[in-house]
Design an enzyme around this catalytic site. Structure first.
Site, PDB file in Angstrom:
ATOM      1  N   GLU A   1      10.403  -7.377  -3.082  1.00  0.00           N
ATOM      2  CA  GLU A   1      10.543  -8.628  -2.309  1.00  0.00           C
ATOM      3  C   GLU A   1      11.508  -8.451  -1.135  1.00  0.00           C
ATOM      4  O   GLU A   1      12.179  -9.390  -0.720  1.00  0.00           O
ATOM      5  CB  GLU A   1      11.010  -9.782  -3.211  1.00  0.00           C
ATOM      6  CG  GLU A   1       9.984 -10.233  -4.234  1.00  0.00           C
ATOM      7  CD  GLU A   1       8.822 -11.000  -3.626  1.00  0.00           C
ATOM      8  OE1 GLU A   1       8.898 -11.369  -2.440  1.00  0.00           O
ATOM      9  OE2 GLU A   1       7.829 -11.217  -4.343  1.00  0.00           O
TER      10      GLU A   1
ATOM     11  N   THR B   1      13.932  -5.059   0.526  1.00  0.00           N
ATOM     12  CA  THR B   1      15.113  -4.302   0.111  1.00  0.00           C
ATOM     13  C   THR B   1      16.395  -5.002   0.554  1.00  0.00           C
ATOM     14  O   THR B   1      16.381  -5.930   1.374  1.00  0.00           O
ATOM     15  CB  THR B   1      15.085  -2.898   0.732  1.00  0.00           C
ATOM     16  OG1 THR B   1      15.142  -3.044   2.165  1.00  0.00           O
ATOM     17  CG2 THR B   1      13.826  -2.136   0.347  1.00  0.00           C
TER      18      THR B   1
ATOM     19  N   SER C   1       7.940  -2.743   3.385  1.00  0.00           N
ATOM     20  CA  SER C   1       8.515  -3.898   4.074  1.00  0.00           C
ATOM     21  C   SER C   1       7.649  -4.349   5.244  1.00  0.00           C
ATOM     22  O   SER C   1       7.680  -5.512   5.637  1.00  0.00           O
ATOM     23  CB  SER C   1       9.923  -3.559   4.570  1.00  0.00           C
ATOM     24  OG  SER C   1      10.765  -3.226   3.481  1.00  0.00           O
TER      25      SER C   1
ATOM     26  N   GLY D   1      31.499   2.156 -23.586  1.00  0.00           N
ATOM     27  CA  GLY D   1      31.851   3.566 -23.709  1.00  0.00           C
ATOM     28  C   GLY D   1      30.608   4.414 -23.932  1.00  0.00           C
ATOM     29  O   GLY D   1      29.539   4.135 -23.387  1.00  0.00           O
TER      30      GLY D   1
ATOM     31  N   GLU E   1       0.839  -1.195   0.000  1.00  0.00           N
ATOM     32  CA  GLU E   1       0.000   0.000   0.000  1.00  0.00           C
ATOM     33  C   GLU E   1       0.875   1.246   0.000  1.00  0.00           C
ATOM     34  O   GLU E   1       2.079   1.164   0.284  1.00  0.00           O
ATOM     35  CB  GLU E   1      -0.923  -0.007   1.215  1.00  0.00           C
ATOM     36  CG  GLU E   1      -1.889  -1.181   1.202  1.00  0.00           C
ATOM     37  CD  GLU E   1      -2.848  -1.213   2.382  1.00  0.00           C
ATOM     38  OE1 GLU E   1      -3.694  -2.119   2.419  1.00  0.00           O
ATOM     39  OE2 GLU E   1      -2.740  -0.328   3.262  1.00  0.00           O
TER      40      GLU E   1
ATOM     41  N   PHE F   1       2.122  -0.210  -6.377  1.00  0.00           N
ATOM     42  CA  PHE F   1       3.201  -1.011  -6.962  1.00  0.00           C
ATOM     43  C   PHE F   1       2.723  -2.411  -7.344  1.00  0.00           C
ATOM     44  O   PHE F   1       3.409  -3.405  -7.101  1.00  0.00           O
ATOM     45  CB  PHE F   1       4.400  -1.095  -6.012  1.00  0.00           C
ATOM     46  CG  PHE F   1       5.012   0.240  -5.711  1.00  0.00           C
ATOM     47  CD1 PHE F   1       5.736   0.922  -6.678  1.00  0.00           C
ATOM     48  CD2 PHE F   1       4.859   0.823  -4.462  1.00  0.00           C
ATOM     49  CE1 PHE F   1       6.284   2.161  -6.411  1.00  0.00           C
ATOM     50  CE2 PHE F   1       5.414   2.063  -4.174  1.00  0.00           C
ATOM     51  CZ  PHE F   1       6.135   2.733  -5.158  1.00  0.00           C
TER      52      PHE F   1
END
Length: 377
Positions: free
Chosen positions: A361, A363, A130, A337, A125, A154
């Site tokens: 899942e 941090t 976590s 490069g 939410e 998310f």
């Protein structure tokens, strides 16, 4: 760890599909911010959308190790697509298989494994990440229905999916034991996509904020027992972390492959840059880190298949692989490069895609906390 012949066959089949059906289109789909819906049906036809599900429900009946090697293969072609595959396999399909009724398995699981439907998982939410137990979405019983109100964020495939697995509070006074899990079609009138997020990477899938406005769910679509929702949601947490480690290895493998190919064809001072020791050594370091990460996730998967606790090993695999992937992708850009900074070359997209593996899942900081707790036992 060595794979069995069956596991090698699964990995080879997943790689072949990824190289044939996804990799040639990944850059185009990234720019379009979405892959064709039919892709997931084709993935289901080769068994990728219900890999650990019993064949009687349309699944492939494979082990965890086979599943995560397939995740690596798809992720090497595109991280966002592997994310939709992962969510559909676990937790959504896995939770319905382990906790659903036979009716729920017939109504939902068979469609998820066939690719007819895609599943989405609704836990996070806006104010929680976590701390999964801090969710505020509420479900109130009203006769033969539950009425849900709240917002989730998310959400992978939030607008693409056909069925949602939703975690909500059913008894605010019971704390963690007052959380339950539900499944419902996203065509339900109370299901509303508020926004599709604009993201750094994983642009081939939709990540959404979703609102539940008086979302009515039949009591028969409570998943498992009332009050057991958090346990159901987190039951496959270790598996999810092993899967993210595999995703990270897939992205890093693609970056290493691109960098190696470029180093062989790019010439400076009269020879390919691969023959310059500075470049060769960097590629060697990338390859070594990648293989170490692969072995970590395969070891964690093997423990899971053996029925052993793998929480520590899953956290280690995710921590190391996710941070390794960013280092390898960054090094791949450096080897290219200035061209590595252009989206004409694949390493720019790979760098964007791998960054999120250190976040979802759990941090990197959460993984370190979990590993430290094991040390303290």
């Amino acid at each position: 760890m060595l794979l069995t012949e069956d596991q090698e066959r699964v990995r080879a089949a997943a790689r072949a599909f990824a190289e044939r059906e996804i990799a040639p289109h990944a850059a185009e789909w990234d720019r379009a911010e979405g892959a064709p819906r039919d892709l997931y049906r084709r993935m289901a036809e080769v068994g990728l959308m219900g890999m650990m599900i019993d064949p009687r429900w349309g699944g492939s009946g494979l082990d965890v190790t086979s599943y995560v090697t397939a995740i690596e293969a798809i992720s090497a072609a595109d991280g966002g697509i592997s994310n939709v595959m992962a969510a559909n396999n676990s937790p959504v399909a896995a939770a319905i298989q382990h906790h659903g009724t036979d009716q729920q398995r017939r109504d939902y699981l068979t469609k998820l494994t066939s690719g007819e439907w895609i599943g989405s998982f609704h836990l996070t939410e806006p104010g929680t990440g976590s701390d999964a137990a801090a969710i505020t979405t509420k479900a109130v019983r009203d006769g033969d229905e539950w009425v849900l109100n709240g917002t989730k964020s998310f959400i992978t495939a939030g607008s693409l999916s056909d069925v949602a697995m939703i975690v909500a509070v059913t008894d605010p006074a019971a704390g963690k034991r007052g959380i339950s899990c539900f499944i419902t079609p996203t065509a339900n009138p109370g299901y509303r996509v508020i926004a599709k997020e604009r993201k750094l990477g994983h642009r081939t899938n939709d990540t959404c904020q979703v609102a539940f406005d008086e979302l009515r769910i039949p009591a028969t679509d409570l998943l498992g027992e009332e009050g057991r929702g958090l346990g159901i949601a987190l039951a496959n947490l270790s598996l999810g972390r092993i899967g993210v480690a595999a995703q990270a290895v897939g992205g890093a493998r693609a970056a290493l492959s691109a960098a190696t190919a470029y180093a062989r064809q790019r010439h400076t001072f009269g020879k390919p840059i691969f023959e310059h020791q500075a470049v060769a050594f960097r590629l060697a370091e990338m390859d070594t880190e990648l293989e170490a990460a692969r072995q970590l996730y395969l070891h964690a998967a093997a423990r899971r298949d053996a029925g052993l606790d793998c929480a520590r090993e899953a956290s280690m695999a995710k921590l190391f692989a996710s941070e390794m992937a960013e280092r390898v992708a960054s090094a791949a850009i450096q080897i290219h490069g200035g061209y590595g900074f252009l989206n004409d070359y694949p390493v720019e997209k790979l760098y964007r895609d791998v960054r999120v593996y250190q976040i979802y899942e759990g941090t990197s900081e959460v993984q370190k906390l979990m590993i430290a707790r094991h040390l303290d036992r």
